[in-house]
Scaffold this motif. Structure first.
Motif, PDB file in Angstrom:
ATOM      1  N   THR A  43      42.418  26.480  42.959  1.00  0.00           N
ATOM      2  CA  THR A  43      43.929  26.955  43.094  1.00  0.00           C
ATOM      3  C   THR A  43      44.025  28.000  44.315  1.00  0.00           C
ATOM      4  N   THR A  44      42.631  28.467  44.833  1.00  0.00           N
ATOM      5  CA  THR A  44      42.560  29.375  46.034  1.00  0.00           C
ATOM      6  C   THR A  44      42.262  28.468  47.274  1.00  0.00           C
ATOM      7  N   ALA A  51      44.137  22.710  45.165  1.00  0.00           N
ATOM      8  CA  ALA A  51      45.367  22.749  44.389  1.00  0.00           C
ATOM      9  C   ALA A  51      46.275  24.148  44.755  1.00  0.00           C
ATOM     10  N   LYS A  52      46.175  24.894  45.670  1.00  0.00           N
ATOM     11  CA  LYS A  52      46.673  25.990  45.782  1.00  0.00           C
ATOM     12  C   LYS A  52      48.404  25.722  45.837  1.00  0.00           C
ATOM     13  N   PHE A 233      44.514  27.372  34.737  1.00  0.00           N
ATOM     14  CA  PHE A 233      43.704  26.465  35.699  1.00  0.00           C
ATOM     15  C   PHE A 233      42.106  27.076  35.656  1.00  0.00           C
ATOM     16  N   ASP A 234      41.331  26.069  35.197  1.00  0.00           N
ATOM     17  CA  ASP A 234      39.870  26.612  35.160  1.00  0.00           C
ATOM     18  C   ASP A 234      39.190  26.658  36.159  1.00  0.00           C
ATOM     19  N   GLU A 235      38.531  27.719  36.751  1.00  0.00           N
ATOM     20  CA  GLU A 235      38.071  27.652  37.996  1.00  0.00           C
ATOM     21  C   GLU A 235      36.455  28.001  37.498  1.00  0.00           C
ATOM     22  N   SER A 236      36.072  28.179  36.550  1.00  0.00           N
ATOM     23  CA  SER A 236      34.509  28.570  36.210  1.00  0.00           C
ATOM     24  C   SER A 236      33.751  27.128  36.467  1.00  0.00           C
ATOM     25  N   LEU A 237      34.312  26.331  36.441  1.00  0.00           N
ATOM     26  CA  LEU A 237      33.533  24.851  36.598  1.00  0.00           C
ATOM     27  C   LEU A 237      33.475  24.330  38.018  1.00  0.00           C
TER      28      LEU A 237
END
Length: 414
Positions: A43-44, A51-52, A233-237
């Motif tokens: 998302t960034t 996917a921003k 939104f998961d960004e850790s993976l």
């Protein structure tokens, strides 16, 4: 070191620091936010595969949207059951190690059983889902296709979308509802797990920046997220989104910290040695009494002159006896016995120890004794001199008291 040199060094350091700060600011302004070739649908990421746009679009629609950057294993710990029932978790092309698979799968299953919804995109995301399994793409072998909607559900009603067929849902892996197909291969499916629901896409294309401008892609995204649900939104993976601690795992941090500490101490020590105040070493002047005593002691030690040292202490004691105690020189010349008798007659008390010490000095006057014995004898002679002075002080105090009594009696008689 001169003050001018210190000011010059400080000016140089401030100049270098100022130049570095200006360069950092310029680089931060001119450098693009992300790499245009970054393929991660985060998302960034404002690159074509990012996917921003989806994140900003949902925010503009006043949906409750957020990012999850912590380890996914902590996801359920920060969410109540009621929150899970109104939350959709988005997993877009996740990246993970094989060692994490069991923990991640357990955490997602727990979230789904509590009523949560998971939108998973990409072949590796299916492995994390309960009952999820994918196979390699068939005829298209990973190409781009226009999907064919199937069934009456909201996912099918979104219309045909472009999908990168990176895999297909395996037949019989779970009882699923197929909503979109590429040819005969299922690329968009949904099925229930406990109280929750899973939506799986073959790829994250419909939510990426380059595709979201199409109405069908946006409708499919909104239908998959669910009406009125909070979106996380998961960004850790995503590999580059891991924390510094995750990157540092496995490194010998303890030894690196120890070496860094030693290096820092060495730099501080070397800098302080060069930049500290300069002081001349303390030099004892030649005229100092301490210098004289030290020199004389060194001479006595080198010559082994123990008899000379004891004789000097004996002469100091005899000066006290003659000049302060008033013993006649004739008694001094007669020897220790006569000196002791004279002191007894003049001051009273027992002076046998003094007699023994003086006799010992005469015995060793023409011979050499051990340094330890000579030191003990010198200390004894010094103590004798203090005892003579103490007795003289006591006698003078007693005499003054007697004179005062006689004067008072005379006044009384008068």
């Amino acid at each position: 070191m001169s003050t001018g040199t210190n000011k010059s060094d400080q000016k140089l350091l401030l100049t270098v620091a100022g130049v570095m700060l200006v360069l950092i600011v310029i680089a931060a302004i001119l450098k693009p936010q992300t790499d245009p070739d970054d393929p991660r649908p985060t998302t960034t990421n404002n690159a074509p595969n990012g996917a921003k746009a989806a994140y900003l679009t949902l925010t503009a629609m006043e949906r409750n949207v957020s990012r999850w950057n912590k380890p996914l294993a902590e996801f359920n710990g920060e969410m109540t059951g009621a929150q899970a029932q109104r939350t959709t978790l988005v997993l877009a092309n996740p990246e993970y190690d094989a060692t994490e698979l069991s923990v991640l799968r357990t955490e997602l299953k727990r979230f789904l059983n509590r009523g949560g919804r998971v939108l998973a995109a990409g072949p590796f995301s299916a492995t994390l889902l309960p009952g999820g399994d994918v196979e390699r793409a068939g005829l298209l072998q990973g190409g781009i296709c226009h999907t064919t909607p199937e069934g009456p559900g909201p996912l099918a009603r979104s219309g045909s979308v472009e999908m990168a067929e990176q895999g297909r849902w395996a037949n019989g892996s779970a009882r699923v509802e197929v909503a979109q197909r590429c040819g005969s291969e299922a690329v968009v499916v949904r099925y229930a797990v406990g109280k929750g629901e899973v939506i799986w896409w073959s790829s994250a294309w419909p939510m990426e920046n380059h595709e979201l401008s199409h109405d069908a892609d946006l409708r499919l995204l909104l239908a998959s997220l669910g009406d009125g649900r909070d979106v996380i939104f998961d960004e850790s993976l995503h590999g580059a989104e891991k924390t510094y601690w995750d990157i540092a795992r496995g490194l010998p941090l303890r030894w690196l910290a120890l070496q860094g500490t030693l290096l820092f101490a060495l730099l501080v020590f070397s800098f302080s040695r060069r930049r500290g105040p300069l002081r001349s070493p303390v030099m004892m002047p030649r005229s100092s009494p301490v210098e004289f005593a030290t020199s004389m002691g060194d001479l006595y030690e080198k010559a082994g002159a123990t008899s000379a040292a004891t004789d000097a202490a004996r002469r100091r004691l005899l000066r006290v006896i003659t000049r302060e105690a008033g013993v006649a020189q004739q008694s001094i010349e007669q020897g220790p016995e006569a000196i002791a008798e004279a002191l007894e007659a003049r001051l009273g008390g027992d002076w046998s120890k003094l007699r023994e010490h003086l006799q010992r000095c005469e015995d060793v006057q023409h011979s050499r004794i051990a340094e330890r014995s000579a030191l003990a004898l010198i200390r004894a002679l010094n103590e004798d001199a203090r005892a003579v002075r103490a007795r003289l002080k006591a006698s003078s105090a007693g005499g003054a008291g007697a004179s005062s009594s006689e004067d008072e009696a005379t006044v009384a008689i008068g």
